[in-house]
Design a protein around this motif. Structure first.
Motif: not given
Ligand SMILES: [Zn+2]
Ligand SMILES: [Zn+2]
Length: 376
Positions: A342-368
């Motif tokens: 997620l940190t390598s992608l420019t589309s990743t959003r950062k907020s409230f101490g989390f990284l927001f992106g999408e699952c590589l397999y189904c595009n569901e929203a995920i956060s770490v």
């Protein structure tokens, strides 16, 4: 060349040109009040990087284990004088290292009588300098422990340094009248106190599928155990109070994690019964039966991470500890792989101490979590 000769002699006044081209120097190099015979021959083009060094046997002895460093110093040298400066510094370091004082004679006599008090048969190792000893002990649970003791040359003016694989560091009480046998007795007492802690972990190891750590040592305080496929519980036992409710962290799809957290929160402290084992308590509180190695197969719980395609993470050795929330997908990942991805992608959003992106397999929203938690 004349300038170089002056500089060479400034560093080593007793090193003189051995030929008219000044491609060869011989004489003496002086370090720590000792003189060593030295001959340095440069190739025809005068390139110091390929200089040949001859020396007397004493200097050769000092340098024998440091050939690689010496070669590196030659390759990095700007010219002969700068190499000679480096060479003298290296020799100085080597000689200082080898000039450790010998312990006084009573060091050995005291040590031998102290080892006799413990019993030579209990010693599993002693080094040739009589400074590092290892004692092997069995505890009441049949576990084998190794106590390593390093004795400084100034022992017993300086305390010994003890090392053992325990959940908390072993720091024996010590005064100059403390003997090695006293230390061993303190160690025996400590391992006796940890028996219940290790029994708790042994029960988890025997009766559940442990995902992490892959090969737990006696210092490990946690186990991540399988609840069911894609859902696990990380249990951290307090070494000093192993019978109390442990710190529990469920890992898996968000919805299922929430159910486990709710049960832990609502029934945990209330229903915890110190007369039952930790495993029994956890099963009661969570209303689950952890799959047992007797009736289930390990393959059912070995998952590959969707990014690195392995079960164990290459760096921290952990099994996948993140699952995609989409029930049709449930792709497992290592948190650290997902974090890196997620940190390598420019589309990743950062907020409230989390990284927001999408699952590589189904595009569901995920956060770490922004900071990867490290265990142990
Ligand atoms: Zn991975
Ligand atoms: Zn997914």
């Amino acid at each position: 060349m004349a300038e170089s000769l002056k500089e060479v002699q400034h560093v080593c006044p007793l090193l003189l040109p051995a030929d008219t081209k000044r491609l060869s120097y011989s004489g003496f190099i002086r370090v720590k009040d000792k003189s060593f015979y030295l001959k340095i021959s440069l190739p025809d083009d005068g390139d110091v990087h390929y200089a040949k060094i001859d020396c007397d046997w004493q200097l050769r002895n000092y340098l024998s284990k440091h050939q690689a460093v010496l070669k590196k110093k030659l390759l990095l040298a700007r010219d002969l004088p700068s190499f000679l400066i480096d060479f003298k510094m290296l020799l100085n370091q080597i000689m200082s290292l080898q000039a450790q004082p010998l312990p006084p004679p009573n060091y050995y006599s005291r040590l031998i009588s102290e080892i006799e008090e413990i019993g030579w048969n209990r010693l599993s190792h002693i080094d040739t300098k009589f400074q590092d000893i290892q004692i092997t002990l069995n505890d009441t649970g049949g576990r084998v422990h190794v106590l390593s003791i390093h004795l400084p040359y100034k022992y017993p003016i300086e305390p010994p340094v003890c090392n053992a694989v325990l959940p908390l560091a072993f720091q024996p009480n010590w005064s100059s009248s403390t003997t090695l046998a006293d230390i061993v007795r303190q160690f025996e007492k400590v391992i006796l106190e940890y028996q219940r802690f290790w029994d708790v972990l042994d029960e988890l190891d025997k009766k559940t599928w442990v995902l992490d750590p892959s090969s737990p040592s006696l210092s490990s305080t946690y186990r991540r155990i399988v609840i069911r496929s894609h859902l696990s519980l990380q249990v951290t036992i307090d070494p000093l109070h192993p019978q109390l409710m442990p710190e529990c962290t469920p890992l898996g799809p968000t919805e299922e994690v929430k159910v486990i957290k709710d049960r832990l929160y609502s029934r945990g402290q209330q229903c915890w019964n110190t007369r039952c084992s930790v495993l029994e308590n956890l099963q009661n509180i969570l209303s689950v039966n952890f799959p047992s190695p007797i009736s289930t197969k390990e393959e059912d719980y070995i998952m590959e991470c969707g990014i690195c395609y392995t079960h164990r993470h290459y760096e921290n050795g952990r099994a996948p500890d993140f699952t995609c929330d989409n029930k049709q997908c449930s792709q497992p990942y290592h948190v650290s792989c997902l974090y890196e991805w997620l940190t390598s992608l420019t589309s990743t959003r950062k907020s409230f101490g989390f990284l927001f992106g999408e699952c590589l397999y189904c595009n569901e929203a995920i956060s770490v979590k922004l900071m990867v938690p490290s265990v142990e």
